[in-house]
Enzyme design. Structure first.
Site, PDB file in Angstrom:
ATOM      1  N   GLU A   1     105.157  87.142  72.380  1.00  0.00           N
ATOM      2  CA  GLU A   1     106.525  87.957  72.175  1.00  0.00           C
ATOM      3  C   GLU A   1     106.397  89.025  70.971  1.00  0.00           C
ATOM      4  O   GLU A   1     105.388  89.137  70.150  1.00  0.00           O
ATOM      5  CB  GLU A   1     107.343  86.752  71.262  1.00  0.00           C
ATOM      6  CG  GLU A   1     108.334  85.987  72.149  1.00  0.00           C
ATOM      7  CD  GLU A   1     109.339  84.774  71.223  1.00  0.00           C
ATOM      8  OE1 GLU A   1     109.065  85.076  70.010  1.00  0.00           O
ATOM      9  OE2 GLU A   1     109.792  84.171  71.914  1.00  0.00           O
ATOM     10  N   LYS A   2     107.233  89.929  71.124  1.00  0.00           N
ATOM     11  CA  LYS A   2     107.337  91.034  70.272  1.00  0.00           C
ATOM     12  C   LYS A   2     107.642  90.450  68.977  1.00  0.00           C
ATOM     13  O   LYS A   2     108.248  89.676  68.741  1.00  0.00           O
ATOM     14  CB  LYS A   2     108.513  91.887  70.856  1.00  0.00           C
ATOM     15  CG  LYS A   2     108.589  93.167  69.649  1.00  0.00           C
ATOM     16  CD  LYS A   2     108.066  94.442  70.286  1.00  0.00           C
ATOM     17  CE  LYS A   2     107.789  95.236  69.186  1.00  0.00           C
ATOM     18  NZ  LYS A   2     106.706  96.132  69.066  1.00  0.00           N
TER      19      LYS A   2
ATOM     20  N   ARG B   1     118.160  67.705  70.015  1.00  0.00           N
ATOM     21  CA  ARG B   1     118.424  66.675  68.981  1.00  0.00           C
ATOM     22  C   ARG B   1     119.111  67.115  67.921  1.00  0.00           C
ATOM     23  O   ARG B   1     119.716  67.920  67.658  1.00  0.00           O
ATOM     24  CB  ARG B   1     116.889  66.386  68.490  1.00  0.00           C
ATOM     25  CG  ARG B   1     116.319  67.603  67.927  1.00  0.00           C
ATOM     26  CD  ARG B   1     115.092  67.197  67.057  1.00  0.00           C
ATOM     27  NE  ARG B   1     114.269  68.256  66.815  1.00  0.00           N
ATOM     28  CZ  ARG B   1     114.510  69.297  65.831  1.00  0.00           C
ATOM     29  NH1 ARG B   1     115.523  69.004  65.011  1.00  0.00           N
ATOM     30  NH2 ARG B   1     113.562  70.247  65.422  1.00  0.00           N
TER      31      ARG B   1
ATOM     32  N   HIS C   1     117.144  84.301  60.809  1.00  0.00           N
ATOM     33  CA  HIS C   1     117.235  83.095  61.967  1.00  0.00           C
ATOM     34  C   HIS C   1     118.485  82.606  61.981  1.00  0.00           C
ATOM     35  O   HIS C   1     118.843  82.031  60.860  1.00  0.00           O
ATOM     36  CB  HIS C   1     116.216  82.131  61.686  1.00  0.00           C
ATOM     37  CG  HIS C   1     116.296  80.706  62.411  1.00  0.00           C
ATOM     38  ND1 HIS C   1     115.305  80.173  63.006  1.00  0.00           N
ATOM     39  CD2 HIS C   1     117.314  79.793  62.513  1.00  0.00           C
ATOM     40  CE1 HIS C   1     115.611  79.111  63.686  1.00  0.00           C
ATOM     41  NE2 HIS C   1     116.795  78.899  63.399  1.00  0.00           N
TER      42      HIS C   1
ATOM     43  N   HIS D   1     106.831  79.573  58.552  1.00  0.00           N
ATOM     44  CA  HIS D   1     107.695  79.209  59.551  1.00  0.00           C
ATOM     45  C   HIS D   1     108.664  78.000  59.643  1.00  0.00           C
ATOM     46  O   HIS D   1     109.404  77.559  60.557  1.00  0.00           O
ATOM     47  CB  HIS D   1     107.162  79.521  60.738  1.00  0.00           C
ATOM     48  CG  HIS D   1     106.321  80.718  60.940  1.00  0.00           C
ATOM     49  ND1 HIS D   1     107.043  81.898  60.810  1.00  0.00           N
ATOM     50  CD2 HIS D   1     105.076  80.959  61.229  1.00  0.00           C
ATOM     51  CE1 HIS D   1     105.940  82.897  61.066  1.00  0.00           C
ATOM     52  NE2 HIS D   1     104.735  82.262  61.145  1.00  0.00           N
TER      53      HIS D   1
ATOM     54  N   GLY E   1     107.798  73.162  64.822  1.00  0.00           N
ATOM     55  CA  GLY E   1     107.389  72.863  63.158  1.00  0.00           C
ATOM     56  C   GLY E   1     106.663  74.088  62.743  1.00  0.00           C
ATOM     57  O   GLY E   1     106.067  73.945  61.539  1.00  0.00           O
TER      58      GLY E   1
ATOM     59  N   LYS F   1     102.677  82.349  70.591  1.00  0.00           N
ATOM     60  CA  LYS F   1     103.310  81.038  69.988  1.00  0.00           C
ATOM     61  C   LYS F   1     102.775  80.035  70.978  1.00  0.00           C
ATOM     62  O   LYS F   1     102.571  80.240  72.014  1.00  0.00           O
ATOM     63  CB  LYS F   1     104.821  81.157  70.190  1.00  0.00           C
ATOM     64  CG  LYS F   1     105.127  82.098  69.110  1.00  0.00           C
ATOM     65  CD  LYS F   1     106.597  82.696  69.227  1.00  0.00           C
ATOM     66  CE  LYS F   1     107.724  81.728  68.789  1.00  0.00           C
ATOM     67  NZ  LYS F   1     109.231  82.220  68.842  1.00  0.00           N
TER      68      LYS F   1
ATOM     69  N   LEU G   1     109.464  90.393  65.429  1.00  0.00           N
ATOM     70  CA  LEU G   1     110.531  91.252  64.914  1.00  0.00           C
ATOM     71  C   LEU G   1     110.287  91.553  63.583  1.00  0.00           C
ATOM     72  O   LEU G   1     109.729  90.345  62.745  1.00  0.00           O
ATOM     73  CB  LEU G   1     111.674  90.427  65.086  1.00  0.00           C
ATOM     74  CG  LEU G   1     112.115  90.386  66.622  1.00  0.00           C
ATOM     75  CD1 LEU G   1     113.390  89.539  67.002  1.00  0.00           C
ATOM     76  CD2 LEU G   1     112.103  91.579  67.336  1.00  0.00           C
TER      77      LEU G   1
END
Ligand code: ADP
Length: 452
Positions: free
Chosen positions: A200-201, A291, A208, A235, A164, A158, A203
């Site tokens: 990151e792992k 925000r 979410h 995503h 976004g 990532k 998942l």
């Protein structure tokens, strides 16, 4: 309280902020590009200033033009909405340096939490569980390979400054790493000005779940419950609901407490959102948004608070006049993001609205800047309406959503309404039984059905 507030945004969110201001007796200044001269947010504002040509870089993202507009209109405060300059710490600094109030968090919080690696470290120090992964950005594909070998595949790479859903790739095995790394880094470099990536792992089947925070300048922090935003494509969120059908009361209590504590520890002020992945009863922090969010409306519907109003009040230094114990949640709310896109391919489909008819009735809210005869310009985000529905319980909410979607007419424009109509008939959705990957499969199935 402020007398005049400039809204550095367009579309539905500009209208949303205008409406709150009008109810508070604050006059509003709209800014717009030449492509938006006929836009509803310009028509309904007390004053408007043209800030540049159609490309956002030269208008809505042009900090100097926005500040000049605030100066010539004598505004006291600037609300950035979401997108555009909302999470630009340099802009927030400039706003304050020019003597205006920035309606949002401090520039330091925007900067620190906008860097996802720094944000993860910050909340981890506050004792909050994060998705296991690299300690900060990795050193190129070799660094990513090393971390992935330790935590085990599949992994997610990532962008450190991502947003976004861009600059993100799932990597199933070591052979795929180099290509995926280079592609994601390239995408991140062009979108965010930095190609730095972290690992990151991955998942396999999380939801979410995010928590809405509201904090004043005097140390008071409350949470306004959670939202489930697992229905995503690429995503990106498509449908959001509150409360999450996946949490039991103890888990709900736990995550609200965790997020409130995190906001308190970092000394946060304004509205903000802590985002988590939730799998096998565990929460893992992924990022914080500093925000107002697109999906803030579902929270408003279940707790009866006007988040924009609260945000403006705390920016002016007013203390919150309620505590956590005063916040009551009632019923269930679902939001559909309706975009001017082909529902199957998701290709943007700008055009002219011949006839516009919004649904209404009990528990139905439409946040949109559309009107009959409006031409959707091709330069900006394709979201044209948010349909938000509230019911006494999830079942009533679903029935209401179905009938509201059936009433909605946006003639002349290709929109994702048909996709939402299919969704409300899908048994997994009706049962609340979905994870972050479910929508991709459902949309692919819907596309195949439409083609046959
Ligand atoms: P962005 O800032 O681009 O929105 P996020 O970190 O918020 O990126 O992630 C966006 C979405 O990507 C999440 O809601 C989730 O669906 C998916 N995602 C992110 N991290 C992971 C992960 N480690 N494993 C699986 N899915 C993930």
């Amino acid at each position: 309280m402020f007398e005049k507030l400039l809204i550095a945004n367009r579309g539905e969110i500009a209208l949303r902020i205008q409406r709150a201001c009008r109810e508070m007796g604050i006059s509003t200044v709209a800014v717009h590009s030449t492509a938006d001269a006929d836009a509803m947010h310009v028509r309904l504002a007390d004053e408007s200033v043209c800030i540049g040509p159609p490309p956002a870089q030269e208008s809505y993202l042009n900090a100097h033009a926005v500040l000049s507009a605030a100066a010539i209109s004598n505004a006291d405060a600037i609300h950035p909405g979401y997108g555009f300059l909302a999470e630009n710490a340099d802009f927030a600094t400039m706003v304050e340096e020019h003597g205006f109030t920035f309606v949002g968090p401090s520039p330091e919080h925007i900067r620190r939490m906008g860097d996802k690696v720094a944000a993860k470290q910050t909340v981890q120090e506050a004792g909050i569980p994060v998705v296991p992964g690299s300690d900060g950005a990795v050193a190129g594909p070799d660094g990513a390979l090393e971390v992935a070998a330790e935590i085990g595949y599949p992994v997610m790479i990532k962008a450190s400054l991502g947003g976004g859903g861009r600059g993100m790739r799932m990597v199933a095995s070591a052979d795929e790493m180099r290509d995926a790394y280079n592609a994601a880094s390239h995408e991140a470099q062009s979108a965010f000005g930095s190609g730095a990536l972290y690992v990151e792992k991955y998942l396999a089947n999380p939801r979410h779940v995010e928590v809405q925070i509201l904090a004043d300048q005097h140390g008071a922090v409350v949470h306004l419950g959670e939202r489930d935003c697992s229905l995503q494509r690429r995503h990106q969120k498509l449908v959001e609901e509150a409360p999450s059908p996946a949490l039991n009361p103890e888990q709900r209590e736990e995550i609200g407490r965790i997020a409130t504590e995190a906001a308190r520890r970092i000394g946060y002020r304004s509205v903000g959102t802590f985002e988590f992945l939730f799998q096998d009863g565990q929460f893992y922090f992924i990022e914080m948004n500093t925000r107002l969010q697109v999906e803030h409306a579902v929270t408003e519907m279940i707790c009866g608070l006007d988040l924009v109003r609260e945000m403006v009040r705390v920016a002016d230094g007013t203390p919150l006049d309620f505590g956590q114990e005063d916040i009551r949640f009632f019923g269930h709310a679902i939001e559909c993001r309706i975009t001017a896109e082909d529902p199957e391919t998701l290709q943007p489909a700008p055009g002219t609205v011949n006839m516009y008819h919004a649904p209404g009735g009990l528990g139905v809210r439409v946040d949109s800047a559309l009107y009959s005869g409006y031409r959707v310009p091709p330069y900006y985000d394709s979201m044209v309406a948010k349909l938000i529905v509230h019911g006494a319980n999830r079942n009533e909410c679903l029935m209401r959503l179905r009938r509201a979607l059936d009433e909605f007419v946006i003639d002349g424009l290709t929109t994702t309404i048909p996709l939402h109509q299919r969704l409300v008939g899908a048994s997994d959705f009706i049962n609340g039984d979905y994870d972050i990957h479910w929508m991709e499969g459902f949309a692919a199935g819907a596309a195949a059905e439409a083609a046959s």
